[in-house]
Scaffold this active site. Structure first.
Site, mmCIF file in Angstrom:
data_model
loop_
_atom_site.group_PDB
_atom_site.id
_atom_site.type_symbol
_atom_site.label_atom_id
_atom_site.label_comp_id
_atom_site.label_asym_id
_atom_site.label_seq_id
_atom_site.Cartn_x
_atom_site.Cartn_y
_atom_site.Cartn_z
ATOM 1 N N ALA A 104 0.873 -1.174 0.000
ATOM 2 C CA ALA A 104 0.000 0.000 0.000
ATOM 3 C C ALA A 104 0.912 1.227 0.000
ATOM 4 C CB ALA A 104 -0.891 -0.023 1.228
ATOM 5 N N GLU B 92 5.078 -4.921 6.911
ATOM 6 C CA GLU B 92 4.391 -3.845 7.656
ATOM 7 C C GLU B 92 4.993 -3.619 9.037
ATOM 8 O OE1 GLU B 92 2.908 -6.305 6.003
ATOM 9 O OE2 GLU B 92 1.218 -5.535 4.851
ATOM 10 N N GLY C 256 0.632 -5.032 0.948
ATOM 11 C CA GLY C 256 -0.589 -5.098 0.145
ATOM 12 C C GLY C 256 -0.392 -5.821 -1.180
HETATM 13 N N1 CO8 Z 1 4.587 3.072 -1.023
HETATM 14 C C1 CO8 Z 1 4.983 4.234 -1.609
HETATM 15 N N2 CO8 Z 1 6.103 4.345 -2.334
HETATM 16 C C2 CO8 Z 1 6.876 3.261 -2.471
HETATM 17 C C3 CO8 Z 1 6.533 2.018 -1.898
HETATM 18 C C4 CO8 Z 1 5.320 1.942 -1.153
HETATM 19 N N3 CO8 Z 1 4.877 0.822 -0.583
HETATM 20 N N4 CO8 Z 1 7.502 1.134 -2.184
HETATM 21 C C5 CO8 Z 1 8.417 1.793 -2.929
HETATM 22 N N5 CO8 Z 1 8.033 3.072 -3.095
HETATM 23 C C6 CO8 Z 1 8.744 4.121 -3.853
HETATM 24 C C7 CO8 Z 1 9.970 4.598 -3.105
HETATM 25 O O1 CO8 Z 1 9.634 5.547 -2.132
HETATM 26 C C8 CO8 Z 1 10.787 5.163 -4.237
HETATM 27 O O2 CO8 Z 1 10.280 6.437 -4.568
HETATM 28 P P1 CO8 Z 1 11.317 7.670 -4.939
HETATM 29 O O3 CO8 Z 1 12.033 7.193 -6.171
HETATM 30 O O4 CO8 Z 1 10.405 8.822 -5.196
HETATM 31 O O5 CO8 Z 1 12.220 7.831 -3.773
HETATM 32 C C9 CO8 Z 1 10.457 4.249 -5.412
HETATM 33 O O6 CO8 Z 1 9.243 3.582 -5.065
HETATM 34 C C10 CO8 Z 1 11.520 3.190 -5.643
HETATM 35 O O7 CO8 Z 1 11.747 2.526 -4.431
HETATM 36 P P2 CO8 Z 1 13.202 2.280 -3.828
HETATM 37 O O8 CO8 Z 1 14.127 3.365 -4.243
HETATM 38 O O9 CO8 Z 1 13.045 2.028 -2.351
HETATM 39 O O10 CO8 Z 1 13.584 0.939 -4.600
HETATM 40 P P3 CO8 Z 1 14.606 -0.201 -4.117
HETATM 41 O O11 CO8 Z 1 14.782 -1.111 -5.285
HETATM 42 O O12 CO8 Z 1 15.814 0.391 -3.484
HETATM 43 O O13 CO8 Z 1 13.836 -0.991 -2.950
HETATM 44 C C11 CO8 Z 1 11.909 -2.082 -1.982
HETATM 45 C C12 CO8 Z 1 12.695 -1.733 -3.261
HETATM 46 C C13 CO8 Z 1 12.742 -3.045 -1.122
HETATM 47 C C14 CO8 Z 1 10.620 -2.774 -2.427
HETATM 48 C C15 CO8 Z 1 11.623 -0.798 -1.173
HETATM 49 O O14 CO8 Z 1 11.052 0.162 -2.060
HETATM 50 C C16 CO8 Z 1 10.653 -0.995 -0.038
HETATM 51 O O15 CO8 Z 1 11.032 -1.509 0.999
HETATM 52 N N6 CO8 Z 1 9.388 -0.556 -0.225
HETATM 53 C C17 CO8 Z 1 8.382 -0.600 0.802
HETATM 54 C C18 CO8 Z 1 7.854 -1.993 1.003
HETATM 55 C C19 CO8 Z 1 6.856 -2.016 2.123
HETATM 56 O O16 CO8 Z 1 7.152 -1.730 3.263
HETATM 57 N N7 CO8 Z 1 5.627 -2.418 1.788
HETATM 58 C C20 CO8 Z 1 4.542 -2.542 2.755
HETATM 59 C C21 CO8 Z 1 3.760 -1.280 2.804
HETATM 60 S S1 CO8 Z 1 2.532 -1.315 4.101
HETATM 61 C C22 CO8 Z 1 1.251 -2.180 3.402
HETATM 62 O O17 CO8 Z 1 1.297 -2.629 2.280
HETATM 63 C C23 CO8 Z 1 0.054 -2.327 4.268
HETATM 64 C C24 CO8 Z 1 -1.152 -2.920 3.509
HETATM 65 C C25 CO8 Z 1 -2.397 -2.816 4.328
HETATM 66 C C26 CO8 Z 1 -2.832 -1.402 4.465
HETATM 67 C C27 CO8 Z 1 -3.959 -1.292 5.408
HETATM 68 C C28 CO8 Z 1 -4.631 0.069 5.346
HETATM 69 C C29 CO8 Z 1 -4.192 1.050 6.358
#
Ligand code: CO8
Length: 259
Positions: free
Chosen positions: A65, A133, A110
């Site tokens: 998400a 998360e 998500g």
């Molecule tokens: N949300 C928003 N932006 C994101 C997300 C995300 N989940 N994941 C990546 N991005 C963005 C980064 O911020 C980055 O943006 P920018 O270039 O503007 O800085 C761009 O995507 C590229 O990401 P990275 O530079 O971090 O790419 P890497 O290859 O270095 O890393 C990863 C890839 C490991 C996937 C890393 O991006 C990461 O850890 N992302 C987050 C993963 C995460 O924590 N996901 C869980 C989110 S919480 C969730 O899903 C809850 C669901 C239920 C919700 C319930 C309702 C409240």
């Protein structure tokens, strides 16, 4: 219909829904969820669609998400967002057509949750799965604590959700989350091949199988078997049954009607 954050294409009875925010690794914003739900409605209403593929553009399937959107949410807004996501995932489960999750890259939070609402998951060797998360101070909210434990057992669900770690496509296959893993360069062509093959089968049977596996799963066996017998009987009121069985007896390939 016009979409901004997804791509939706129908070709030879297969709808492909691609979440298309590659710069944000296809993170699920409220707009993405709205558009995914509209596309599911579109696929449901389109009689020419037999099978759906859900995938992501670029290097991610869905990295979760949208953290930027969630970062300022109040508890009330978070509950609404979680319920909205859960509703969209239910729509995938209840769509009366098979949905294949084609996980091409990161399927986190998500993203892992939306893949689990599909009928089965095929993965590229580059895919990575996880429920990170806990690393953000929260917990899964789109069904991660529930569908994951139903699919892989409580022990693996707890390990993934409590550690927030990632697993590879091969590990995901080992624990039963993923059915098959493919080399990255053959991945989408293999998924398309399987989707086309399924799309050539009878609509009534496809719908009956999906519904019965899902609906019967949580019921006592005897009740579920009686429902299966009803659904089986329904097939015999269809042209598909007549065509399928005649074709077998006449030693030819069946030609199921397209709608
Ligand atoms: N949300 C928003 N932006 C994101 C997300 C995300 N989940 N994941 C990546 N991005 C963005 C980064 O911020 C980055 O943006 P920018 O270039 O503007 O800085 C761009 O995507 C590229 O990401 P990275 O530079 O971090 O790419 P890497 O290859 O270095 O890393 C990863 C890839 C490991 C996937 C890393 O991006 C990461 O850890 N992302 C987050 C993963 C995460 O924590 N996901 C869980 C989110 S919480 C969730 O899903 C809850 C669901 C239920 C919700 C319930 C309702 C409240």
């Amino acid at each position: 219909m016009a979409y901004e954050t997804i791509l939706y294409e129908v070709e030879s009875q297969v709808a492909t829904l691609t979440i298309n925010r590659p710069k944000a690794l296809n993170a699920l914003s409220p707009q993405v969820l709205d558009e995914v739900s509209r596309a599911i409605d579109e696929a449901a209403a389109d009689k020419s669609v037999r099978v759906m593929i859900l995938t992501g553009a670029g290097k991610a399937f869905v990295a979760g998400a949208d953290i930027a959107v969630m970062s300022t949410m109040s508890p009330l807004e978070a509950r609404r967002f979680a319920r909205k996501g859960q509703e969209v995932l239910f729509m995938l489960e209840r769509l009366e057509k098979p949905v294949i999750a084609a996980v091409n890259g990161f399927a986190l939070g998500g993203g892992c949750e939306i893949s689990m609402a599909c009928d089965f998951i095929w993965a590229s060797e580059k895919a990575k799965f996880g429920q990170p998360e806990v690393n953000l101070g929260v917990m899964p909210g789109f069904g991660g604590t529930q569908r994951l434990s139903r699919l892989v057992g409580k022990n693996w669900a707890k390990e993934l959700c409590l550690t927030g770690g990632m697993i590879s496509a091969d590990q995901a296959k080992e624990i039963g989350l993923v059915n098959r893993v493919f080399p990255a360069d053959e991945f989408m062509s293999e998924v398309n091949k399987m989707a086309q093959e399924m799309a050539g089968k009878g609509r009534v049977a496809l719908r009956g199988i999906k519904n019965m596996v899902d609906e019967g799963y949580d019921l006592p066996l005897e009740r579920a078997l009686s429902m299966e017998a009803e659904a089986f009987a329904t097939c015999f009121a269809s042209n598909d049954q007549k065509e399928g069985m005649s074709a077998f007896l006449e030693k030819r390939k069946p030609k199921f009607r397209t709608n």
